[in-house]
Each structure stands twice: as structure tokens, then as C-alpha cells.
Write an enzyme that holds these catalytic residues in place. Structure first.
Site, short mmCIF file in Angstrom:
data_model
loop_
_atom_site.label_atom_id
_atom_site.label_comp_id
_atom_site.label_asym_id
_atom_site.label_seq_id
_atom_site.Cartn_x
_atom_site.Cartn_y
_atom_site.Cartn_z
N LYS A 177 51.64 42.53 40.15
CA LYS A 177 52.59 41.40 41.13
C LYS A 177 53.22 41.05 39.73
CE LYS A 177 52.08 37.73 43.61
NZ LYS A 177 51.89 36.32 43.06
N ASP B 55 49.31 44.27 46.18
CA ASP B 55 49.70 43.03 46.81
C ASP B 55 48.07 42.83 47.48
OD1 ASP B 55 48.99 41.08 48.81
OD2 ASP B 55 50.95 41.29 49.13
N HIS B 56 47.44 41.59 46.59
CA HIS B 56 45.54 41.86 46.81
C HIS B 56 45.36 41.45 47.69
CE1 HIS B 56 45.79 37.26 45.68
NE2 HIS B 56 45.22 37.72 45.84
N LYS C 145 41.97 42.40 51.90
CA LYS C 145 41.03 41.77 51.97
C LYS C 145 40.60 42.37 53.05
CE LYS C 145 42.87 37.80 50.36
NZ LYS C 145 42.43 37.15 48.88
N GLU D 48 46.59 26.73 50.34
CA GLU D 48 45.56 26.31 48.84
C GLU D 48 45.77 24.78 48.99
OE1 GLU D 48 46.30 29.64 45.99
OE2 GLU D 48 48.00 29.24 46.39
N ASP E 10 55.76 34.06 45.32
CA ASP E 10 54.87 33.93 44.17
C ASP E 10 53.79 33.90 45.62
OD1 ASP E 10 52.43 33.46 42.49
OD2 ASP E 10 52.14 32.10 44.02
N HIS F 243 52.50 38.25 50.13
CA HIS F 243 51.15 38.00 51.09
C HIS F 243 51.46 37.80 51.96
CE1 HIS F 243 49.56 38.36 46.79
NE2 HIS F 243 49.46 37.37 46.96
N LYS G 165 50.74 24.91 47.63
CA LYS G 165 50.31 24.19 46.57
C LYS G 165 49.95 22.88 47.46
CE LYS G 165 50.00 27.60 43.75
NZ LYS G 165 49.22 28.74 43.80
N LYS H 172 42.27 25.03 51.75
CA LYS H 172 43.06 26.44 51.94
C LYS H 172 41.87 27.54 52.72
CE LYS H 172 41.44 30.46 48.86
NZ LYS H 172 42.91 30.87 48.50
C1 BG6 Z 1 48.29 34.89 43.69
C2 BG6 Z 1 48.73 33.73 43.96
O1 BG6 Z 1 49.04 36.51 44.02
O2 BG6 Z 1 47.06 34.86 45.41
C3 BG6 Z 1 48.39 32.53 42.94
O3 BG6 Z 1 50.13 34.13 42.34
C4 BG6 Z 1 47.36 32.01 44.23
O4 BG6 Z 1 49.25 31.61 43.06
C5 BG6 Z 1 46.48 33.47 44.78
O5 BG6 Z 1 46.96 31.36 44.04
C6 BG6 Z 1 46.28 33.09 45.86
O6 BG6 Z 1 45.29 34.05 46.51
P1 BG6 Z 1 44.00 33.63 47.29
O7 BG6 Z 1 43.18 35.24 47.54
O8 BG6 Z 1 42.74 33.09 46.41
O9 BG6 Z 1 44.07 33.78 48.66
#
Ligand code: BG6
Length: 509
Positions: A163, A192-193, A197, A231, A250, A255, A355, A360
Site C-alpha cells: 500500500k 493489506d496487512h 492478522k 492507535e 492511510d 484496513h 492516531k 491501541k
Molecule cells: C499502516 C499505516 O498501514 O498500518 C500506519 O500506514 C499504521 O499508519 C499501521 O500505524 C497500523 O498497523 P497495525 O498492524 O500496527 O495496526
């Protein structure tokens, strides 16, 4: 997703080529993922890694760089024997992303490795560079012929794209065009990481392997759905990147929208990647365009000012490194969406991400309707809390069901109680990282946990009008919130006006 399929299958010999190999993502995520896959014996029997970067580096220095990264970022300690075997197959290729000659030299390296091996191998190209060079890399992969190596066989090339996938609908369409002129969609893996998860993957298992949920997963029983991805951290050293993007691009576009799609989609006809992605697309397509102005506005944006986060003083966004003083980028966004289909008509979906919030937390909350107040709920003693299903993506991964119960004693009083399941308590803590799952799936050609081109475009299509509107308005309507809070009060009002309140972050007892 297809854990069984992927883990039993055996990817062919592979040459993994990472563009942006000296970047932060390679050090923090990709190298640890590759190393852990190798430690679990999940990499192909013959696997080579070529790092590509603009600044030339000796193979030996690259190996050293990766080893240091592993020491810092891997979830497990380095197994020396495993590393010794792995490092012999690691190489570096220095060269520009715009020059075709650099790709021809890369091709030579690939051919030499293949020759040494004495059998064909698939190339998995991982584009983990800043987005400005995605297109030249894709074009050169096409022109050099690397994109279509062994096409039509099990050794066909594949490409993973990090991304951000575009910055609006127009750029996402253009990027898709550049990709699809060089690669077949079956070769493309848009990351999309969040989909990697563990808890996100288990969302479908929870929904479709328990007969308890499906009958109530609709407008007849659900009062609203809330998705929070919050976050505690600020933008840190990523100000330059972040200010051009903001929370909507972002986090929400990718996500959060993916969590929404998985929560709201219809049951797919099979676990086949296309069947699942088709259902996600259908759900996303049914979302009504959002109302942006006036009393019924369904979007809120905010920016953090200084405040206290976990007892520590935090500076405001405009004072962060790399942020222009006239910036009107949002660090928080909340939306109220409606999915206009048979299942969800009339159920608001509230999404928010920001943010520098209180904590978190990535959480999906399904709030159910109250029962008719005939026996309980009609007077104060019997105040009824709504039933909630809280799916906790991170941290403290798990699922909690909130029910009403009688408090012990002679008087009949009600109190919400929790039935909880925690991943760590039940399964232990050594869960693979998202990137391990995703790289393994790409090696095996399983696209279930990746975003298809049309999904990306639909999501941008929905959000681009919001971005255009904000751009016109500049800072008008950009609310502020103190760092360490749950965001601007306008986001609370967004729900209150619709008879709801945010659950995540509320001391819900
Ligand atoms: C990323 C964003 O894709 O995901 C970041 O660019 C964000 O801004 C991050 O901090 C959050 O990922 P995770 O896995 O820590 O929730």
C-alpha cells in the site's frame, strides 16, 4: 485463509525479488517474515532472495543488514544454523527503477540462479518502495519480459504490491491499468496487512462455522455495527508520508473497509479466493454514498492537538516533524455508512480510525437490538444493556459476548456480564505475524487474503468524494481533539444523533 490448502501445498522453487530492499518495511516486517517461514520449514525447498535498491550494496553487506534487522525485529531468536543456510541464497542488485538496463541485469541474475539450480523457478516480485516508483517498476517488469516469465505454467511470475494502492479513484484505476497490461489478475497480490492478522482470518470462521450467529446477523437483530482501529502513537517520523495521506487514505480506505467487508458480506459459496472476494465486492458495492454536508453529515474528521498519552506529554500534529504549519490533513476520521441490501438495510455501520487516541485497539462491535421491554427494561432497576459481540483484532485478541444477568441477592437487579475467549489464553502467544501468512499465500498463489483490483476501486469510489470535499473545505470542519482522548466530540455526536454511542473505550460494565 485456506490454511490447510496452503500449508499442505508445496510452492515451486522461488526467486523472491524485493524492490525497496534497504527500506524500513523490509527490515521490520519482510525479513523477519521470510526468516520465520524458513524456520518453520514453510519456504520452498529452493528459495533465493534478491534485494533490489537504488544504492548499490555488496551481497555481504546486505546479508549483514538483514541479520541486524532480524535481531531487532523477529518474533523469534535467530537460529544460527537456519540463518547460515538462508544467507547463502541472499543477494543484492543495485540499480534504478526507471532504467530498463537495470531490469535486464536483474533478469540475467535470475537466469543464472535458475541455471545453477537446474530447474525452472517462479519469480515473486515484492514492490515495497514508495508509491512514486510503483509504475516504472511495473512497466519495466513488463518490458523486460520478467512479468510473463513461465506464464501459463506453475512457475508463472507473481507480484505483490504494498500500500498505498493509489491515492484516489483515478490513480487507483490508472495503477490497475498499468498492472493489468503487464500481469494477469491471478498473478497480482495487493497487500493489506490487516488481512494477514490471525483474528481477521478467524472472523469468517466465527461467522460461518457457528450456527449461533448467522440467524441474527442482519437488520432484524442488529442495531448497529462499530469498527474502531485506534492507535496511541502519533505520526512519529513518517510525517512526510502521512501528511499527504491522512487517516481516511492511510487506514479507512484499506484496513477498516476490509474489516467492514468481511463483517457484512454474504456467505461465500466456497473458500475459493474468488468466491470470497466476489462477496466482499458485492457488500462494498451496496454501500450508499455518504452525506457530506449539513445536519445529516455522515463524516467527521479531526486532528490531534497536544495532550497526555498514557501519562506522557504528546505534541500536537502541527508540531510533528515534517508537517507544514498550514496542513489540514486529518489524523482521525469517523464515518456512518449504510449498506443498502436485504441483510443490512437500516443498520448503521460506524467506522473510525485515528492516531494519538486513548489506546491501541482494533475492534469490531456488533450491537444487537434490545428485547421488548415487557419483563425487563421498563424501569430503572431492570435497565437493560444491549447484547454485544466484540471481536478484538488486537491487542488481547479474542471475542467477548456481553449478556445481561441477574446480580446475586434478594433483589432482582440486572447487570451486563461477559463471556470471553482470549486467543493467548487458549492457544498460547506464538502466533505468526501477518506478513508470514501473506508471503506464504502469495508463494502458493492463493489470493484470498489480498485485495482484488475491483475491490480497491470500489473502496476509493466511495471515499474519493469525501476527500475532494475536504480538499475544497481545507481546514473548515476539521475538528480538533487532545492527544490521548477518543477523538473529537463531533464523532460522539455522530452516533448520539442516531441513538448510539461508541462502545470501544467505554468502561462497559
Ligand atoms: C499502516 C499505516 O498501514 O498500518 C500506519 O500506514 C499504521 O499508519 C499501521 O500505524 C497500523 O498497523 P497495525 O498492524 O500496527 O495496526
Amino acid at each position: 485463509m485456506n490454511k490447510e490448502t496452503t500449508q499442505q501445498s508445496n510452492p515451486p522453487p522461488t526467486i523472491l525479488v524485493i524492490f525497496g530492499a534497504s527500506g524500513d518495511l523490509t527490515a521490520r516486517k519482510l525479513a523477519p517474515a521470510i526468516f520465520n517461514l524458513s524456520q518453520d520449514d514453510l519456504l520452498p525447498a529452493n528459495c533465493f532472495l534478491i534485494g533490489v535498491g537504488r544504492t548499490p550494496m555488496e551481497d555481504e553487506s546486505f546479508r549483514k543488514y538483514l541479520k541486524e534487522a532480524l535481531t531487532k525485529h523477529s518474533r523469534r531468536e535467530i537460529d544460527q544454523e537456519n540463518w547460515n543456510a538462508l544467507e547463502q541464497n541472499i543477494f543484492f542488485h543495485g540499480g534504478g527503477y526507471h532504467e530498463i538496463d537495470s531490469f535486464r541485469l536483474l533478469e540475467e541474475k535470475i537466469l543464472n540462479l535458475e541455471k545453477e539450480l537446474g530447474k525452472p523457478s517462479q519469480c515473486l516480485f515484492y514492490i515495497s518502495t514508495p508509491p512514486g516508483v510503483f509504475e516504472p517498476i511495473l512497466e519495466n517488469l513488463g518490458e523486460s519480459g520478467l512479468a510473463k516469465r513461465h506464464y501459463g505454467t506453475e512457475y508463472a511470475s507473481k507480484v505483490i504490491i504494498e500500500k498505498p494502492f493509489g491515492k484516489d479513484l483515478q490513480s487507483a484505476r490508472k495503477l490497475n491499468l498499468v498492472i493489468n497490461q503487464r500481469f494477469d489478475e491471478s498473478q497480482v497480490f495487493r497487500i493489506d496487512h490487516y488481512l494477514g492478522k490471525e483474528t481477521v482470518q478467524s472472523l469468517l470462521v466465527q461467522r460461518f462455522s457457528n450456527s449461533l450467529f448467522e440467524p441474527v446477523w442482519n437488520r432484524n437483530y442488529v442495531s448497529c455495527v462499530q469498527i474502531t482501529v485506534s492507535e496511541e502513537l502519533g505520526v512519529g517520523k513518517r510525517g512526510g508520508y502521512y501528511d499527504k495521506n491522512g487517516a481516511l487514505r492511510d487506514m479507512i480506505q484499506n484496513h477498516v473497509m476490509q474489516l467492514l467487508a468481511l463483517t457484512s458480506m454474504e456467505p461465500p459459496s466456497s473458500l475459493n479466493p474468488e468466491a470470497i472476494r466476489d462477496e466482499k465486492v458485492k457488500a462494498l458495492k451496496a454501500i450508499k454514498p455518504l452525506s457530506l454536508k449539513g445536519e445529516n453529515a455522515e463524516v467527521v474528521r479531526g486532528v490531534y492537538t497536544e495532550g497526555l498519552v498514557s501519562g506522557e506529554k504528546a505534541i500536537g500534529y502541527l508540531n510533528e516533524e515534517g508537517i507544514p504549519e498550514d496542513s489540514f490533513t486529518e489524523t482521525y476520521a469517523a464515518l456512518c455508512l449504510h449498506i443498502e441490501n436485504w441483510r443490512w438495510k437500516g443498520v448503521p455501520f460506524y467506522l473510525r480510525s485515528g492516531k494519538r487516541l486513548t489506546g491501541k485497539a482494533s475492534e469490531i462491535v456488533v450491537q444487537f437490538k434490545r428485547p421488548p421491554g415487557i419483563l425487563f427494561g421498563q424501569d430503572e432497576r431492570f435497565s437493560l444493556a444491549p447484547n454485544l459481540l466484540v471481536i478484538r483484532i488486537q491487542p488481547n485478541e479474542g471475542v467477548t459476548l456481553y449478556l445481561n444477568s441477574k446480580t446475586p441477592g434478594l433483589e432482582t437487579k440486572l447487570q451486563p456480564i461477559q463471556l470471553s475467549f482470549g486467543y493467548e489464553t487458549t492457544f498460547g502467544s506464538n502466533t505468526p505475524e501477518a506478513y508470514e501468512r501473506l508471503i506464504l499465500d502469495a508463494l502458493n498463489g492463493d489470493g484470498t487474503l489480498f485485495i482484488r483490483g475491483d475491490e480497491a476501486e470500489i473502496s476509493w469510489g466511495l471515499l474519493s468524494p469525501i476527500l475532494d470535499y475536504w480538499n475544497e473545505q481545507e481546514s473548515i470542519g476539521l475538528e480538533s481533539y487532545s492527544a490521548g482522548t477518543w477523538g473529537p466530540v463531533e464523532a460522539d455526536k455522530l452516533l448520539l444523533a442516531r441513538g448510539h454511542e461508541w462502545i470501544t473505550g467505554k468502561d462497559y460494565k
